[in-house]
Design a protein around this motif. Structure first.
Motif, PDB file in Angstrom:
ATOM      1  N   ALA A 258       0.812  -1.178  -0.148  1.00 51.32           N
ATOM      2  CA  ALA A 258       0.186  -0.112   0.008  1.00 51.32           C
ATOM      3  C   ALA A 258       0.858   1.186  -0.017  1.00 51.32           C
ATOM      4  O   ALA A 258       0.680   2.178  -0.734  1.00 51.32           O
ATOM      5  N   GLN A 259       1.854   1.198   0.628  1.00 53.22           N
ATOM      6  CA  GLN A 259       2.748   2.330   1.012  1.00 53.22           C
ATOM      7  C   GLN A 259       3.599   2.551  -0.286  1.00 53.22           C
ATOM      8  O   GLN A 259       3.956   3.559  -0.977  1.00 53.22           O
ATOM      9  N   ALA A 260       4.028   1.157  -0.792  1.00 51.12           N
ATOM     10  CA  ALA A 260       4.980   1.294  -1.923  1.00 51.12           C
ATOM     11  C   ALA A 260       3.958   2.100  -3.133  1.00 51.12           C
ATOM     12  O   ALA A 260       4.742   2.660  -4.065  1.00 51.12           O
TER      13      ALA A 260
ATOM     14  N   ALA B 120       3.246  -4.141  -9.567  1.00 52.16           N
ATOM     15  CA  ALA B 120       3.482  -5.345  -8.662  1.00 52.16           C
ATOM     16  C   ALA B 120       2.814  -4.793  -7.383  1.00 52.16           C
ATOM     17  O   ALA B 120       2.324  -5.938  -6.629  1.00 52.16           O
ATOM     18  N   SER B 121       2.866  -3.759  -6.966  1.00 55.11           N
ATOM     19  CA  SER B 121       2.156  -3.416  -5.829  1.00 55.11           C
ATOM     20  C   SER B 121       0.824  -3.538  -5.754  1.00 55.11           C
ATOM     21  O   SER B 121       0.129  -4.169  -4.640  1.00 55.11           O
ATOM     22  N   TYR B 122       0.140  -3.276  -6.885  1.00 55.90           N
ATOM     23  CA  TYR B 122      -1.507  -3.484  -7.038  1.00 55.90           C
ATOM     24  C   TYR B 122      -1.884  -4.869  -7.069  1.00 55.90           C
ATOM     25  O   TYR B 122      -2.823  -5.498  -6.518  1.00 55.90           O
ATOM     26  N   LEU B 123      -0.949  -5.770  -7.836  1.00 51.25           N
ATOM     27  CA  LEU B 123      -0.752  -7.185  -7.647  1.00 51.25           C
ATOM     28  C   LEU B 123      -0.925  -7.744  -6.158  1.00 51.25           C
ATOM     29  O   LEU B 123      -1.842  -8.503  -5.804  1.00 51.25           O
ATOM     30  N   ALA B 124       0.071  -7.140  -5.542  1.00 57.27           N
ATOM     31  CA  ALA B 124      -0.015  -7.677  -4.117  1.00 57.27           C
ATOM     32  C   ALA B 124      -1.031  -7.176  -3.274  1.00 57.27           C
ATOM     33  O   ALA B 124      -1.558  -7.998  -2.294  1.00 57.27           O
TER      34      ALA B 124
ATOM     35  N   GLY C  24       5.270 -10.093  -8.508  1.00 55.30           N
ATOM     36  CA  GLY C  24       5.910  -8.852  -8.595  1.00 55.30           C
ATOM     37  C   GLY C  24       6.373  -8.454  -7.216  1.00 55.30           C
ATOM     38  O   GLY C  24       6.705  -7.318  -6.931  1.00 55.30           O
ATOM     39  N   GLY C  25       6.063  -9.366  -6.299  1.00 52.62           N
ATOM     40  CA  GLY C  25       5.817  -8.666  -4.746  1.00 52.62           C
ATOM     41  C   GLY C  25       7.276  -8.659  -4.083  1.00 52.62           C
ATOM     42  O   GLY C  25       7.926  -7.529  -4.297  1.00 52.62           O
ATOM     43  N   LYS C  26       7.484  -9.597  -3.337  1.00 55.93           N
ATOM     44  CA  LYS C  26       8.535  -9.579  -2.448  1.00 55.93           C
ATOM     45  C   LYS C  26       9.834  -9.206  -2.705  1.00 55.93           C
ATOM     46  O   LYS C  26      10.838  -8.533  -2.288  1.00 55.93           O
ATOM     47  N   GLY C  27      10.172  -9.651  -4.194  1.00 56.91           N
ATOM     48  CA  GLY C  27      11.332  -9.475  -4.591  1.00 56.91           C
ATOM     49  C   GLY C  27      11.785  -8.095  -5.077  1.00 56.91           C
ATOM     50  O   GLY C  27      12.853  -7.564  -5.059  1.00 56.91           O
ATOM     51  N   GLY C  28      10.794  -6.994  -4.818  1.00 60.52           N
ATOM     52  CA  GLY C  28      10.986  -5.828  -5.252  1.00 60.52           C
ATOM     53  C   GLY C  28      11.362  -5.419  -6.579  1.00 60.52           C
ATOM     54  O   GLY C  28      11.128  -6.518  -7.662  1.00 60.52           O
ATOM     55  N   THR C  29      11.797  -4.372  -7.212  1.00 60.14           N
ATOM     56  CA  THR C  29      12.142  -4.042  -8.575  1.00 60.14           C
ATOM     57  C   THR C  29      13.460  -3.534  -8.800  1.00 60.14           C
ATOM     58  O   THR C  29      13.781  -3.129  -9.745  1.00 60.14           O
ATOM     59  N   ALA C  30      14.085  -3.114  -7.697  1.00 61.43           N
ATOM     60  CA  ALA C  30      15.529  -2.484  -7.969  1.00 61.43           C
ATOM     61  C   ALA C  30      16.399  -3.097  -6.833  1.00 61.43           C
ATOM     62  O   ALA C  30      15.921  -3.695  -5.977  1.00 61.43           O
TER      63      ALA C  30
END
Length: 208
Positions: A138-140, A163-167, A198-204
């Protein structure tokens, strides 16, 4: 008596060698003679710029403690820094803390940079990505959205938003963000596969 002394000396030598073996490796040093002179520094370099140079050099060598110590000088001595370089120093510290697997300290550094020196695209993105990897989609999502407002062409932020919306289980919003990321050139194959990709692994990752 002599045998006893020999045995004692042998035991003491063994203990000493073991202690030396268990000591942590010496931190990587940097060559300060390579620090550019005033003529070779950026036009906006503050008086304490050499500490920024040292921090980035330590970061390149993987010496996070050295990088944090040097960058802290710019934060502690604003008279020798500038808002731009103090902000950069806090971001570098956040990246160091991420490499040290201290997410709470990393978040604190990014938040301080944003509160004290204003919004910056990179800082918003790094904080958003960290929130996503810490299971706070949510914060992401809010921060990825803020990043996109600053730069609508940031494909990584669009992918992070998806990824945030998917989570969060927001399928329609995730699809729209994924489409945007794809139009911007991001690799969205993992996002297309489903809500867990797309979630826990992050994007960067943290970069020096």
């Amino acid at each position: 008596m002599n045998d006893r002394r020999v045995r004692w000396c042998g035991a003491a030598w063994t203990v000493a060698c073991t202690a030396l073996f268990l000591l942590p490796p010496t931190a990587v040093a940097i060559d300060w003679s390579k620090c550019p002179s005033d003529a070779g520094r950026p036009a906006d370099a503050p008086h304490g710029w050499s500490h920024w140079w040292g921090a980035t050099e330590y970061m390149k060598e993987g010496n996070c403690e050295g990088a944090i110590n040097e960058s802290q000088y710019l934060i502690n001595h604003p008279e020798f820094s500038s808002p731009k370089y103090s902000h950069k120093a806090l971001v570098l510290q956040g990246q160091c803390y991420e490499l040290q697997k201290q997410p709470a300290k990393a978040m604190a550094a990014y938040v301080q940079a944003l509160k004290q020196f204003g919004k910056a695209e990179q800082t918003l993105y790094l904080l958003a990505d960290l929130y996503l990897r810490q299971d706070n989609p949510a914060q992401a999502a809010k921060l990825f959205g803020a990043t996109l407002k600053m730069n609508p062409k940031n494909s990584d932020a669009a992918r992070g938003l998806a990824a945030s919306y998917l989570a969060l289980g927001k399928v329609q919003e995730a699809r729209q963000a994924t489409d945007l990321a794809e139009r911007l050139g991001a690799d969205v194959a993992a996002l297309r596969r489903g809500p867990t990709s797309g979630g826990k692994g992050g994007t960067a990752a943290a970069h020096p």
